[in-house]
Motif scaffolding. Structure first.
Motif, PDB file in Angstrom:
ATOM      1  N   ASP A 121      -5.239   5.539  -6.581  1.00  0.00           N
ATOM      2  CA  ASP A 121      -5.864   5.598  -7.408  1.00  0.00           C
ATOM      3  C   ASP A 121      -5.060   4.181  -7.873  1.00  0.00           C
ATOM      4  O   ASP A 121      -5.230   3.490  -9.159  1.00  0.00           O
ATOM      5  CB  ASP A 121      -6.169   6.600  -8.394  1.00  0.00           C
ATOM      6  N   GLY A 122      -3.766   3.684  -7.619  1.00  0.00           N
ATOM      7  CA  GLY A 122      -3.352   2.804  -8.130  1.00  0.00           C
ATOM      8  C   GLY A 122      -3.565   1.522  -7.923  1.00  0.00           C
ATOM      9  O   GLY A 122      -4.064   1.757  -7.172  1.00  0.00           O
ATOM     10  N   LEU A 123      -3.262   0.341  -8.490  1.00  0.00           N
ATOM     11  CA  LEU A 123      -3.726  -1.090  -8.302  1.00  0.00           C
ATOM     12  C   LEU A 123      -2.429  -2.416  -8.405  1.00  0.00           C
ATOM     13  O   LEU A 123      -1.587  -1.750  -8.413  1.00  0.00           O
ATOM     14  CB  LEU A 123      -4.549  -1.152 -10.099  1.00  0.00           C
ATOM     15  N   VAL A 124      -3.268  -2.905  -7.081  1.00  0.00           N
ATOM     16  CA  VAL A 124      -2.678  -4.416  -6.936  1.00  0.00           C
ATOM     17  C   VAL A 124      -3.793  -4.866  -7.522  1.00  0.00           C
ATOM     18  O   VAL A 124      -4.912  -5.466  -7.590  1.00  0.00           O
ATOM     19  CB  VAL A 124      -2.240  -3.827  -5.630  1.00  0.00           C
ATOM     20  N   PHE A 125      -2.476  -6.359  -7.801  1.00  0.00           N
ATOM     21  CA  PHE A 125      -2.684  -7.339  -8.545  1.00  0.00           C
ATOM     22  C   PHE A 125      -1.462  -8.685  -7.997  1.00  0.00           C
ATOM     23  O   PHE A 125      -0.936  -8.674  -7.641  1.00  0.00           O
ATOM     24  CB  PHE A 125      -2.480  -7.799  -9.635  1.00  0.00           C
ATOM     25  N   ILE A 126      -2.675  -9.412  -6.911  1.00  0.00           N
ATOM     26  CA  ILE A 126      -2.180 -10.263  -6.731  1.00  0.00           C
ATOM     27  C   ILE A 126      -2.666 -11.924  -6.919  1.00  0.00           C
ATOM     28  O   ILE A 126      -3.938 -12.357  -6.380  1.00  0.00           O
ATOM     29  CB  ILE A 126      -2.069 -10.421  -5.146  1.00  0.00           C
ATOM     30  N   GLU A 127      -1.670 -12.449  -6.542  1.00  0.00           N
ATOM     31  CA  GLU A 127      -2.469 -14.129  -7.047  1.00  0.00           C
ATOM     32  C   GLU A 127      -1.709 -15.330  -6.148  1.00  0.00           C
ATOM     33  O   GLU A 127      -0.251 -14.924  -6.786  1.00  0.00           O
ATOM     34  CB  GLU A 127      -2.230 -14.891  -8.376  1.00  0.00           C
ATOM     35  N   THR A 128      -2.022 -15.541  -5.873  1.00  0.00           N
ATOM     36  CA  THR A 128      -1.796 -17.399  -4.770  1.00  0.00           C
ATOM     37  C   THR A 128      -1.900 -17.738  -3.915  1.00  0.00           C
ATOM     38  O   THR A 128      -2.892 -18.158  -3.799  1.00  0.00           O
ATOM     39  CB  THR A 128      -0.653 -15.541  -3.651  1.00  0.00           C
ATOM     40  N   PHE A 129      -0.890 -18.642  -2.949  1.00  0.00           N
ATOM     41  CA  PHE A 129      -2.147 -19.868  -2.134  1.00  0.00           C
ATOM     42  C   PHE A 129      -2.716 -19.217  -1.343  1.00  0.00           C
ATOM     43  O   PHE A 129      -2.176 -17.647  -0.522  1.00  0.00           O
ATOM     44  CB  PHE A 129      -0.432 -20.629  -2.360  1.00  0.00           C
ATOM     45  N   ILE A 130      -3.719 -19.807  -0.797  1.00  0.00           N
ATOM     46  CA  ILE A 130      -4.550 -19.678  -0.125  1.00  0.00           C
ATOM     47  C   ILE A 130      -4.699 -20.650   0.857  1.00  0.00           C
ATOM     48  O   ILE A 130      -4.997 -21.745   0.467  1.00  0.00           O
ATOM     49  CB  ILE A 130      -6.120 -18.383   0.063  1.00  0.00           C
ATOM     50  N   ASP A 131      -4.972 -20.318   2.241  1.00  0.00           N
ATOM     51  CA  ASP A 131      -5.450 -21.195   3.006  1.00  0.00           C
ATOM     52  C   ASP A 131      -6.435 -22.038   2.963  1.00  0.00           C
ATOM     53  O   ASP A 131      -7.279 -21.331   2.706  1.00  0.00           O
ATOM     54  CB  ASP A 131      -5.536 -21.408   4.677  1.00  0.00           C
ATOM     55  N   PRO A 186       0.718  -0.483   0.004  1.00  0.00           N
ATOM     56  CA  PRO A 186      -0.146  -0.335   0.109  1.00  0.00           C
ATOM     57  C   PRO A 186       0.976   1.256  -0.198  1.00  0.00           C
ATOM     58  O   PRO A 186      -0.059   2.326  -0.810  1.00  0.00           O
ATOM     59  CB  PRO A 186      -0.777  -0.183   1.572  1.00  0.00           C
ATOM     60  N   ASP A 187       2.215   1.622   0.688  1.00  0.00           N
ATOM     61  CA  ASP A 187       3.158   2.582   0.695  1.00  0.00           C
ATOM     62  C   ASP A 187       4.026   2.629  -0.859  1.00  0.00           C
ATOM     63  O   ASP A 187       4.251   3.890  -0.934  1.00  0.00           O
ATOM     64  CB  ASP A 187       3.356   2.410   1.455  1.00  0.00           C
ATOM     65  N   LEU A 188       4.073   1.575  -1.238  1.00  0.00           N
ATOM     66  CA  LEU A 188       4.114   1.968  -2.238  1.00  0.00           C
ATOM     67  C   LEU A 188       2.901   2.365  -3.544  1.00  0.00           C
ATOM     68  O   LEU A 188       3.997   2.367  -4.685  1.00  0.00           O
ATOM     69  CB  LEU A 188       5.064   0.484  -3.322  1.00  0.00           C
TER      70      LEU A 188
END
Length: 185
Positions: free
Chosen positions: A120-130, A114-116
Motif C-alpha cells: 500500500d506504499g505510494l510512489v511519486f515520480i516526476e521527470t522528463f519523458i521522451d 518497488p522493493d523499497l
C-alpha cells in the motif's frame, strides 16, 4: 562523480533551485498521512520538508552536501550519497510508506523503488519523458521512454499518469511525466 557534486553544490550555493513543494505532492496531500518516507535526490529538501510537515519521518538522499545543509528538521535524516554508484537496497535498510523521486533518473534505482515500498506504499515520480515531436537537449539517459514507468510499476494501482509540457529555467521546452502509484503487490 565529483563533477556532479561540484555542479550541484554550485547551483545550491547560488540559490538556483526551487523551494516550493512539487505540485503533485500538494495535489495528492490527502493521501499523505504520516509514516516513513524516502526522497531520492532530495536537493534542498523542498519535498522532504513537505512530507515531514505532514508527520513523516524522512530519509533524504543527495550528492550535494551544500543542498543537504539547507535541511534542518528533526524529522529528516539526510544522507550525502552519489546515487550513480549507490545501492539503495543496501544503504536504506527499511521499507517506506512513500518514495518520491523528482527530476533524477537512474534506471537501476527506478527498478529498485518497488522493493523499497511497503504494501500500500505510494510512489511519486516526476521527470522528463521522451517525445517524438520535440527532441530537446537533455541527455537520453535522463529521459524516460514511453511506457517505462508502467513496466516498472506493473501490478501497482496507478493514481496519476499525466504528461505535460514545461518551460525549463533556461527557457527551453521539455515534456515531463507526473506519476503516482500505490503498491498492491
Amino acid at each position: 562523480m565529483l563533477e556532479d557534486k561540484i555542479k550541484w553544490n554550485t547551483r545550491y550555493k547560488n540559490n538556483k533551485m526551487p523551494n516550493n513543494p512539487s505540485d503533485i505532492l500538494v495535489k495528492f496531500q490527502n493521501l499523505l498521512s504520516g509514516g516513513v518516507a524516502l526522497d531520492i535526490a532530495c536537493g534542498n529538501g523542498r519535498n522532504t520538508k513537505f512530507l515531514a510537515d505532514r508527520g513523516f519521518m524522512c530519509d533524504g538522499i543527495d550528492i550535494s552536501d551544500e543542498a543537504l545543509k539547507l535541511i534542518v528538521n528533526p524529522n529528516i535524516n539526510t544522507h550525502c550519497l552519489d546515487l550513480d554508484i549507490c545501492d539503495l537496497k543496501k544503504n536504506m535498510k527499511k521499507l517506506y510508506d512513500v518514495v518520491i523521486n523528482f527530476y533524477f533518473l537512474d534506471r537501476k534505482i527506478l527498478r529498485t523503488i518497488p522493493d523499497l515500498l511497503k504494501n500500500d506504499g505510494l510512489v511519486f515520480i516526476e521527470t522528463f519523458i521522451d517525445d517524438e515531436e520535440y527532441k530537446g537537449n537533455i541527455e537520453a539517459r535522463k529521459i524516460l521512454e514511453q511506457g517505462e514507468l508502467q513496466k516498472v510499476f506493473q501490478g501497482f494501482k496507478v493514481i496519476l499518469n499525466e504528461e505535460k509540457w514545461i518551460i525549463r529555467d533556461r527557457g527551453e521546452r521539455a515534456k515531463i511525466i507526473s506519476f503516482v502509484a500505490q503498491n498492491k503487490l
